[in-house]
Design a protein around this motif. Structure first.
Motif, mmCIF file in Angstrom:
data_model
loop_
_atom_site.group_PDB
_atom_site.id
_atom_site.type_symbol
_atom_site.label_atom_id
_atom_site.label_comp_id
_atom_site.label_asym_id
_atom_site.label_seq_id
_atom_site.Cartn_x
_atom_site.Cartn_y
_atom_site.Cartn_z
ATOM 1 N N UNK A 73 0.728 -1.261 -0.131
ATOM 2 C CA UNK A 73 0.102 -0.002 0.112
ATOM 3 C C UNK A 73 0.852 1.156 -0.005
ATOM 4 N N UNK A 74 1.903 1.495 0.786
ATOM 5 C CA UNK A 74 2.823 2.341 0.741
ATOM 6 C C UNK A 74 3.490 2.655 -0.382
ATOM 7 N N UNK A 75 3.968 1.880 -1.045
ATOM 8 C CA UNK A 75 4.558 1.841 -2.394
ATOM 9 C C UNK A 75 3.484 2.458 -3.395
ATOM 10 N N UNK A 76 2.224 2.029 -3.414
ATOM 11 C CA UNK A 76 1.211 2.357 -4.314
ATOM 12 C C UNK A 76 0.999 3.759 -4.036
ATOM 13 N N UNK A 77 0.757 4.037 -2.803
ATOM 14 C CA UNK A 77 0.375 5.511 -2.449
ATOM 15 C C UNK A 77 1.506 6.389 -2.659
ATOM 16 N N UNK A 78 3.011 5.921 -2.514
ATOM 17 C CA UNK A 78 4.015 6.657 -2.889
ATOM 18 C C UNK A 78 3.996 7.000 -4.387
ATOM 19 N N UNK A 79 3.682 5.936 -5.136
ATOM 20 C CA UNK A 79 3.788 6.186 -6.630
ATOM 21 C C UNK A 79 2.592 6.881 -7.090
ATOM 22 N N UNK A 80 1.195 6.975 -6.424
ATOM 23 C CA UNK A 80 0.359 7.746 -6.743
ATOM 24 C C UNK A 80 0.662 9.335 -6.459
ATOM 25 N N UNK A 81 1.326 9.470 -5.190
ATOM 26 C CA UNK A 81 1.537 10.594 -4.723
ATOM 27 C C UNK A 81 2.757 11.418 -5.638
ATOM 28 N N UNK A 82 3.666 10.488 -6.059
ATOM 29 C CA UNK A 82 4.673 10.891 -7.087
ATOM 30 C C UNK A 82 4.204 11.581 -8.462
ATOM 31 N N UNK A 83 3.085 10.571 -9.068
ATOM 32 C CA UNK A 83 2.690 11.077 -10.202
ATOM 33 C C UNK A 83 1.747 12.405 -9.985
ATOM 34 N N UNK A 84 0.961 12.260 -8.932
ATOM 35 C CA UNK A 84 0.310 13.501 -8.490
ATOM 36 C C UNK A 84 1.135 14.671 -8.426
ATOM 37 N N UNK A 85 2.178 14.732 -7.639
ATOM 38 C CA UNK A 85 3.150 15.868 -7.461
ATOM 39 C C UNK A 85 3.809 16.055 -8.885
ATOM 40 N N UNK A 86 4.099 15.339 -9.709
ATOM 41 C CA UNK A 86 4.363 15.313 -11.070
ATOM 42 C C UNK A 86 3.635 16.316 -12.025
ATOM 43 N N UNK A 87 2.219 16.136 -11.733
ATOM 44 C CA UNK A 87 1.315 16.571 -12.677
ATOM 45 C C UNK A 87 0.868 18.100 -11.856
ATOM 46 N N UNK A 88 0.988 18.128 -10.645
ATOM 47 C CA UNK A 88 0.939 19.371 -10.102
ATOM 48 C C UNK A 88 2.085 20.470 -10.366
ATOM 49 N N UNK A 89 3.279 19.848 -10.474
ATOM 50 C CA UNK A 89 4.447 20.730 -10.695
ATOM 51 C C UNK A 89 4.084 21.151 -12.176
ATOM 52 N N UNK A 90 3.821 20.278 -13.142
ATOM 53 C CA UNK A 90 3.768 20.571 -14.472
ATOM 54 C C UNK A 90 2.673 21.603 -14.920
#
Length: 189
Positions: A73-90
């Motif tokens: 779950x932590x790996x999945x959440x980390x991956x989702x947060x990473x994608x969300x962070x990349x999208x927000x910064x973009x």
């Protein structure tokens, strides 16, 4: 005057009879009987019952998860947060690129990044209904019975028969006799 007189004296013969009764002896021996009853053959095969209780969903609902599940779950959440962070910064980068179009993107981004997201609260059953899964396979019992017939052996014994014939023994007990005597008798005339 003297006259001769004949005297006859006879004795009859006497026969003796001795009888023997016949002897008839019959014996019937009992038959020889042997009975053997073999045991029945009984075979019982049992398949064990199986009870499966899966409570992993219920444990997850009350936050009692296994280490492997937590890591996943932590790996999945980390991956989702990473994608969300990349999208927000973009997106923020695109907004800053278009600063000449007007608006104040730096202030709005600062405001948006400084506020914490609202926590949502909802009522729910812990653990959720139906989260414990129970599966039961009942035991199976196969009973096989092989009945063995009795073994009966009969030997008939013939009768024992003894016969002794009877008989009659005839004997001459006394012989017949005839005595003749002559005697002179005086006759007075």
């Amino acid at each position: 005057m003297k006259v001769p007189q004949i005297r006859l004296e006879s004795t009859t013969a006497q026969i003796g009879l001795q009888t023997r009764n016949a002897i008839n002896n019959i014996q019937q021996p009992k038959a020889d009987l042997s009975i053997e009853q073999p045991k029945a053959e009984l075979s019982i095969k049992t398949t064990r019952s199986k009870l499966t209780i899966d409570q992993s969903q219920a444990r997850a609902d009350v936050d009692l998860k296994s280490i492997a599940k937590r890591k996943e779950e932590f790996a999945q959440k980390g991956y989702q947060d990473l994608l969300a962070g990349i999208a927000r910064r973009a997106q923020e980068g695109v907004e800053l690129m278009k600063i000449e179009n007007g608006g104040n993107p730096i202030a709005s981004q600062a405001k948006q990044n400084s506020q914490k997201p609202r926590k949502e609260f909802g009522l729910g059953f812990i653990p959720s209904a139906g989260s414990v899964k129970v599966q039961y396979d009942p035991a199976k019992v196969d009973i096989d019975i092989k009945q063995n017939k009795p073994k009966i052996d009969v030997k008939v014994n013939k009768p024992i028969y003894e016969y002794e014939a009877g008989g009659v023994d005839v004997t001459l007990e006394r012989r017949n006799e005839l005595k003749i005597d002559f005697e002179m008798i005086d006759i007075k005339a």
